[in-house]
Design a protein around this motif. Structure first.
Motif, PDB file in Angstrom:
ATOM      1  N   GLN A 113      33.099  43.261  41.828  1.00  0.00           N
ATOM      2  CA  GLN A 113      32.563  41.986  42.293  1.00  0.00           C
ATOM      3  C   GLN A 113      33.503  40.819  42.026  1.00  0.00           C
ATOM      4  O   GLN A 113      33.512  39.841  42.764  1.00  0.00           O
ATOM      5  CB  GLN A 113      31.206  41.708  41.629  1.00  0.00           C
ATOM      6  CG  GLN A 113      30.123  42.680  42.025  1.00  0.00           C
ATOM      7  CD  GLN A 113      29.853  42.660  43.514  1.00  0.00           C
ATOM      8  OE1 GLN A 113      29.738  41.610  44.121  1.00  0.00           O
ATOM      9  NE2 GLN A 113      29.767  43.844  44.104  1.00  0.00           N
ATOM     10  N   ASN A 114      34.316  40.901  40.975  1.00  0.00           N
ATOM     11  CA  ASN A 114      35.129  39.761  40.554  1.00  0.00           C
ATOM     12  C   ASN A 114      36.614  39.906  40.833  1.00  0.00           C
ATOM     13  O   ASN A 114      37.387  39.015  40.499  1.00  0.00           O
ATOM     14  CB  ASN A 114      34.931  39.524  39.055  1.00  0.00           C
ATOM     15  CG  ASN A 114      33.508  39.125  38.749  1.00  0.00           C
ATOM     16  OD1 ASN A 114      32.875  38.418  39.519  1.00  0.00           O
ATOM     17  ND2 ASN A 114      32.999  39.591  37.628  1.00  0.00           N
ATOM     18  N   ARG A 115      37.045  41.000  41.429  1.00  0.00           N
ATOM     19  CA  ARG A 115      38.477  41.192  41.637  1.00  0.00           C
ATOM     20  C   ARG A 115      38.973  40.404  42.847  1.00  0.00           C
ATOM     21  O   ARG A 115      38.212  40.050  43.742  1.00  0.00           O
ATOM     22  CB  ARG A 115      38.797  42.669  41.809  1.00  0.00           C
ATOM     23  CG  ARG A 115      38.351  43.229  43.139  1.00  0.00           C
ATOM     24  CD  ARG A 115      38.766  44.654  43.295  1.00  0.00           C
ATOM     25  NE  ARG A 115      38.345  45.142  44.605  1.00  0.00           N
ATOM     26  CZ  ARG A 115      38.519  46.354  45.015  1.00  0.00           C
ATOM     27  NH1 ARG A 115      39.087  47.237  44.224  1.00  0.00           N
ATOM     28  NH2 ARG A 115      38.118  46.715  46.199  1.00  0.00           N
ATOM     29  N   THR A 116      40.259  40.169  42.876  1.00  0.00           N
ATOM     30  CA  THR A 116      40.907  39.528  44.007  1.00  0.00           C
ATOM     31  C   THR A 116      41.350  40.619  44.975  1.00  0.00           C
ATOM     32  O   THR A 116      41.945  41.613  44.566  1.00  0.00           O
ATOM     33  CB  THR A 116      42.144  38.729  43.536  1.00  0.00           C
ATOM     34  OG1 THR A 116      41.720  37.784  42.552  1.00  0.00           O
ATOM     35  CG2 THR A 116      42.807  38.019  44.678  1.00  0.00           C
ATOM     36  N   GLU A 117      41.081  40.415  46.252  1.00  0.00           N
ATOM     37  CA  GLU A 117      41.492  41.392  47.255  1.00  0.00           C
ATOM     38  C   GLU A 117      43.013  41.437  47.333  1.00  0.00           C
ATOM     39  O   GLU A 117      43.666  40.394  47.253  1.00  0.00           O
ATOM     40  CB  GLU A 117      40.909  41.038  48.617  1.00  0.00           C
ATOM     41  CG  GLU A 117      39.401  41.200  48.690  1.00  0.00           C
ATOM     42  CD  GLU A 117      38.963  42.637  48.496  1.00  0.00           C
ATOM     43  OE1 GLU A 117      39.649  43.555  48.962  1.00  0.00           O
ATOM     44  OE2 GLU A 117      37.920  42.842  47.857  1.00  0.00           O
ATOM     45  N   PRO A 118      43.610  42.621  47.493  1.00  0.00           N
ATOM     46  CA  PRO A 118      45.071  42.729  47.542  1.00  0.00           C
ATOM     47  C   PRO A 118      45.689  41.896  48.670  1.00  0.00           C
ATOM     48  O   PRO A 118      46.725  41.267  48.478  1.00  0.00           O
ATOM     49  CB  PRO A 118      45.315  44.214  47.758  1.00  0.00           C
ATOM     50  CG  PRO A 118      44.092  44.886  47.248  1.00  0.00           C
ATOM     51  CD  PRO A 118      42.976  43.931  47.486  1.00  0.00           C
ATOM     52  N   ASP A 119      45.056  41.882  49.847  1.00  0.00           N
ATOM     53  CA  ASP A 119      45.594  41.089  50.960  1.00  0.00           C
ATOM     54  C   ASP A 119      45.653  39.610  50.606  1.00  0.00           C
ATOM     55  O   ASP A 119      46.632  38.918  50.905  1.00  0.00           O
ATOM     56  CB  ASP A 119      44.745  41.285  52.217  1.00  0.00           C
ATOM     57  CG  ASP A 119      44.848  42.689  52.782  1.00  0.00           C
ATOM     58  OD1 ASP A 119      45.802  43.400  52.409  1.00  0.00           O
ATOM     59  OD2 ASP A 119      43.975  43.056  53.588  1.00  0.00           O
ATOM     60  N   ASP A 120      44.598  39.100  49.971  1.00  0.00           N
ATOM     61  CA  ASP A 120      44.569  37.693  49.582  1.00  0.00           C
ATOM     62  C   ASP A 120      45.649  37.382  48.553  1.00  0.00           C
ATOM     63  O   ASP A 120      46.304  36.341  48.607  1.00  0.00           O
ATOM     64  CB  ASP A 120      43.201  37.315  49.018  1.00  0.00           C
ATOM     65  CG  ASP A 120      42.098  37.408  50.060  1.00  0.00           C
ATOM     66  OD1 ASP A 120      42.417  37.335  51.273  1.00  0.00           O
ATOM     67  OD2 ASP A 120      40.933  37.550  49.669  1.00  0.00           O
ATOM     68  N   ALA A 121      45.840  38.282  47.601  1.00  0.00           N
ATOM     69  CA  ALA A 121      46.843  38.057  46.560  1.00  0.00           C
ATOM     70  C   ALA A 121      48.253  38.051  47.153  1.00  0.00           C
ATOM     71  O   ALA A 121      49.083  37.203  46.805  1.00  0.00           O
ATOM     72  CB  ALA A 121      46.727  39.126  45.477  1.00  0.00           C
ATOM     73  N   SER A 152      48.760  34.867  49.340  1.00  0.00           N
ATOM     74  CA  SER A 152      48.907  33.687  48.485  1.00  0.00           C
ATOM     75  C   SER A 152      50.288  33.663  47.828  1.00  0.00           C
ATOM     76  O   SER A 152      50.930  32.612  47.746  1.00  0.00           O
ATOM     77  CB  SER A 152      47.825  33.691  47.411  1.00  0.00           C
ATOM     78  OG  SER A 152      48.018  32.630  46.522  1.00  0.00           O
TER      79      SER A 152
END
Length: 90
Positions: free
Chosen positions: A50-58, A61
């Motif tokens: 629930q709290n992780r950052t999606e790899p694509d978003d990371a 960014s």
């Protein structure tokens, strides 16, 4: 006088049986402990998902931060565009 009052109390505590502490998991069968541990692992995994950052978003960014100029803009300046050569070989 105080020493005489303390002496009988001292002897009484020496004769008393030592308290016995039961094991930490006394009364809980191993199967129930396994089920509890699995439930805790499931709850931790759910929280991570629930709290992780999606790899694509990371990745996006990080690329945006990499290509930003010092002033915070993403494009080249007008003077840099004028100095670029055309790609047709002339």
């Amino acid at each position: 006088m105080n020493k005489l009052l303390i002496l009988p109390i001292f002897f009484l505590t020496m004769c008393a049986p030592a308290p016995v502490t039961p094991p930490a998991n006394a009364g809980i069968p191993q199967e129930d402990m396994d089920m509890i541990m699995k439930a805790l692992e499931y709850a931790k995994e759910y929280d991570v998902l629930q709290n992780r950052t999606e790899p694509d978003d990371a990745i996006n960014s990080a690329l945006e931060n990499f290509w930003e100029d010092e002033d915070g803009s993403n494009g080249s300046t007008e003077s840099e565009e004028l100095l670029q050569l055309s790609g047709d070989g002339d």
